[in-house]
Scaffold this active site. Structure first.
Site: not given
Length: 379
Positions: A67-68, A71
């Protein structure tokens, strides 16, 4: 959030883990191995429950890392610098330097994280469905089904329209697009985060007092974190607005007094501290910064050891220094000032020290910027 140790690099971005991850990792693994799995799948061995709980917790954090990383990758594609990714108690954070150039970039950077979590949830859901069709409805099915559900929940929670969640960034992008005012959009998202935090605290306390369990306290803790983070984001937004267009060279103290790393703390106190009235002193060698010593660091040295302790032993080391260029935007520097506990940056040109930026320099710049903005609005 500082990393306690580094895992390496993914997509060229340093990845670290804060010690607080161990807390949530232990809670997840214990909750699955000691409660959920035994209740849903009885008559298995304690070792099987433990292995299933640990495996599910590890895969969950791998998904959180994905998820990170999404980003970070999207931020890099949109022209931002990513200093690192840190996993910690409340999930993860990608440390971005600078701001998205437009609402579209903000939307892409914020939206990709929840999308990845949703895709992971669908992926694990599909595996769980295949296992069920094959008649495999034991611990493996339970672990995979849990991973599907937790990733979908993570995606849903993150798109709630409140800073500092991804949904807060999406809300900011929408308000920014509608109004053309990035600062106003940031304030709206931050205040939405404050409201969500209050609601979570209220719900958590109600659950705890109603006897639901300690899960209510966890909700309240998340709410408390959101309130603090939202307040910080609003302050940063207003500070960023006041400092927009201001360069490091505009606020730095040029040609600061320096000292040698070999100087003793006693000499610093006797000949520099009161003579120059500086609370911080860069250490240099042939004009290049090698450290930074402050009154707070010197204060920690006992009086009887000052004559035998050099400044190099108590200074912020060279690899901890925050360095900046005179032409760099001050807003880009601010997020990096926490890298060294002294909260200062040394300004260099071609490796040579040309200035220093202190918290008081920034405070004065914010005051001037705020007054200038207020004056323009009053016209």
């Amino acid at each position: 959030m500082r990393a306690s140790f580094r895992l390496g690099r993914i997509a060229g971005v340093p990845v670290g883990v804060n010690w607080s991850v161990l807390v949530i990792f232990a809670l997840i693994a214990w909750g699955l191995a000691a409660n959920q799995f035994p209740r849903s799948y009885p008559d298995r061995s304690p070792v099987a429950y433990t292995l299933a709980g640990l495996a599910a917790a590890v895969v969950f954090f791998v998904g959180l890392l994905a998820h990170e990383v999404s980003h970070a990758v999207m931020a890099k594609r949109n022209g931002l610098t990513v200093d690192g990714i840190t996993l910690w108690l409340f999930g993860g954070v990608a440390e971005l330097r600078g701001e998205p150039r437009d609402p579209g970039a903000e939307l892409r950077i914020a939206g990709v994280g929840p999308l990845v979590s949703l895709v992971l949830g669908a992926f694990f859901g599909a595996i769980a469905a295949l296992l069920a069709l094959a008649g495999q409805d034991g611990l493996l099915f339970g672990a995979v089904a849990w991973l599907a559900g937790i990733n979908v929940l993570l995606a849903i929670f993150n798109v709630l329209p409140a800073a500092p969640l991804d949904g807060g960034r999406l809300l900011r992008a929408a308000v920014w697009k509608a109004t053309g005012d990035r600062t106003r959009a940031s304030v709206v998202a931050a205040r939405a985060g404050w409201v969500l935090g209050v609601l979570l605290i209220g719900l958590g306390l109600w659950q705890f007092l109603s006897g639901v369990g300690f899960g209510g306290l966890w909700l309240a803790l998340i709410g408390w974190f959101l309130i603090g983070a939202a307040g910080q984001e609003e302050r940063q937004a207003r500070t960023g607005s006041a400092l927009r267009g201001v360069r490091v060279g505009d606020v730095m103290t040029p040609q600061p007094q320096t000292a040698s790393a070999e100087m003793t703390v006693a000499d610093f106190v006797d000949h520099y501290l009161f003579a120059y009235r500086h609370s911080a002193l860069p250490l240099t060698e042939e004009g290049r910064p090698t450290g930074l010593v402050t009154v707070d660091r010197v204060r920690g040295v006992p009086a009887e050891r000052r004559a035998s302790t050099t400044l190099a032993e108590v200074a912020c080391r060279a690899d901890q220094l925050v360095l900046a260029q005179p032409g760099e935007q001050l807003n880009d520097l601010l997020p990096r000032l926490s890298e060294c506990a002294d909260g200062r940056a040394l300004v260099v040109t071609d490796g040579q020290l040309v200035g220093i930026v202190s918290p008081s320099d920034i405070s004065r710049a914010v005051q001037r910027g705020t007054l200038a903005t207020a004056g323009q609005r009053g016209k």
